[in-house]
Design a protein around this motif. Structure first.
Motif, short mmCIF file in Angstrom:
data_model
loop_
_atom_site.label_atom_id
_atom_site.label_comp_id
_atom_site.label_asym_id
_atom_site.label_seq_id
_atom_site.Cartn_x
_atom_site.Cartn_y
_atom_site.Cartn_z
N ALA A 169 -8.81 -12.79 46.91
CA ALA A 169 -9.40 -12.04 48.02
C ALA A 169 -8.41 -10.97 48.47
O ALA A 169 -7.24 -11.27 48.74
CB ALA A 169 -9.73 -12.98 49.17
N CYS A 170 -8.88 -9.75 48.56
CA CYS A 170 -8.05 -8.65 49.03
C CYS A 170 -7.73 -8.87 50.50
O CYS A 170 -8.63 -9.14 51.31
CB CYS A 170 -8.78 -7.32 48.83
N GLN A 171 -6.47 -8.77 50.88
CA GLN A 171 -6.07 -9.02 52.27
C GLN A 171 -6.43 -7.87 53.19
O GLN A 171 -6.29 -7.96 54.40
CB GLN A 171 -4.57 -9.31 52.35
N ARG A 172 -6.87 -6.77 52.64
CA ARG A 172 -7.23 -5.61 53.46
C ARG A 172 -8.73 -5.63 53.78
O ARG A 172 -9.13 -5.52 54.92
CB ARG A 172 -6.85 -4.32 52.74
N CYS A 173 -9.56 -5.79 52.74
CA CYS A 173 -11.01 -5.71 52.97
C CYS A 173 -11.68 -7.07 52.75
O CYS A 173 -12.88 -7.19 52.96
CB CYS A 173 -11.63 -4.67 52.04
N LEU A 174 -10.94 -8.05 52.34
CA LEU A 174 -11.45 -9.40 52.06
C LEU A 174 -12.42 -9.44 50.89
O LEU A 174 -13.07 -10.46 50.64
CB LEU A 174 -12.08 -10.04 53.31
N MET B 101 -3.85 -7.39 47.44
CA MET B 101 -4.79 -6.40 47.96
C MET B 101 -5.00 -5.28 46.95
O MET B 101 -4.18 -5.06 46.07
CB MET B 101 -4.36 -5.86 49.33
N HIS B 102 -6.15 -4.60 47.13
CA HIS B 102 -6.44 -3.45 46.29
C HIS B 102 -5.35 -2.40 46.53
O HIS B 102 -4.73 -2.37 47.59
CB HIS B 102 -7.79 -2.85 46.65
N ALA B 103 -5.20 -1.53 45.59
CA ALA B 103 -4.25 -0.43 45.78
C ALA B 103 -4.73 0.43 46.95
O ALA B 103 -5.91 0.43 47.28
CB ALA B 103 -4.16 0.40 44.52
N GLU C 204 -8.24 1.99 47.57
CA GLU C 204 -9.12 1.55 46.49
C GLU C 204 -10.02 0.39 46.88
O GLU C 204 -10.71 -0.18 46.04
CB GLU C 204 -8.30 1.20 45.24
N CYS C 205 -10.03 0.04 48.16
CA CYS C 205 -10.97 -0.97 48.61
C CYS C 205 -12.38 -0.39 48.47
O CYS C 205 -12.59 0.77 48.80
CB CYS C 205 -10.69 -1.34 50.07
N PRO C 206 -13.30 -1.18 47.97
CA PRO C 206 -14.67 -0.67 47.84
C PRO C 206 -15.22 -0.26 49.20
O PRO C 206 -15.15 -1.03 50.15
CB PRO C 206 -15.46 -1.85 47.27
N GLN C 207 -15.74 0.96 49.32
CA GLN C 207 -16.23 1.46 50.60
C GLN C 207 -17.53 0.78 51.00
O GLN C 207 -18.36 0.49 50.16
CB GLN C 207 -16.46 2.97 50.52
#
Ligand code: ZN
Length: 92
Positions: A14-19, A78-80, A83-86
């Motif tokens: 799980a990305c820690q920025r956008c989950l 986390m994604h770069a 680069e988190c999916p919008q």
């Protein structure tokens, strides 16, 4: 005596920025020297280029692989940047 450990694969974390989900590729290539006793382990540990592990009796390969994989994982995946999916953030 040494062990060449090569682990390849991918994990979903799980990305820690956008989950959101992110794939974390695994590619480990480790050379582990097997130390038969404490004295040998101490001697091997003095060499910074040498990754030594103690082996008493049987080697628990599954536990060893688990440790290697866990140690290789980033603390906060986390994604770069950018680069988190919008529009796909899971906000609760
Ligand atoms: Zn993300």
């Amino acid at each position: 005596m040494f062990l060449l450990l090569r682990i390849e694969g991918a994990l979903t974390m799980a990305c820690q920025r956008c989950l959101g989900e992110m794939r974390h590729p695994l590619a480990l290539d480790h050379r582990l020297v097997l130390a038969r006793d404490a004295a040998e382990l101490e001697r091997l540990d003095a060499d910074p280029d040498c990754d030594a592990i103690p082996v008493e009796g049987r080697l628990d390969l599954i536990a060893l692989i688990e440790d290697e994989v866990l140690l290789s994982l980033p603390l906060a995946a986390m994604h770069a940047e950018g680069e988190c999916p919008q529009g796909d953030a899971h906000i609760t």
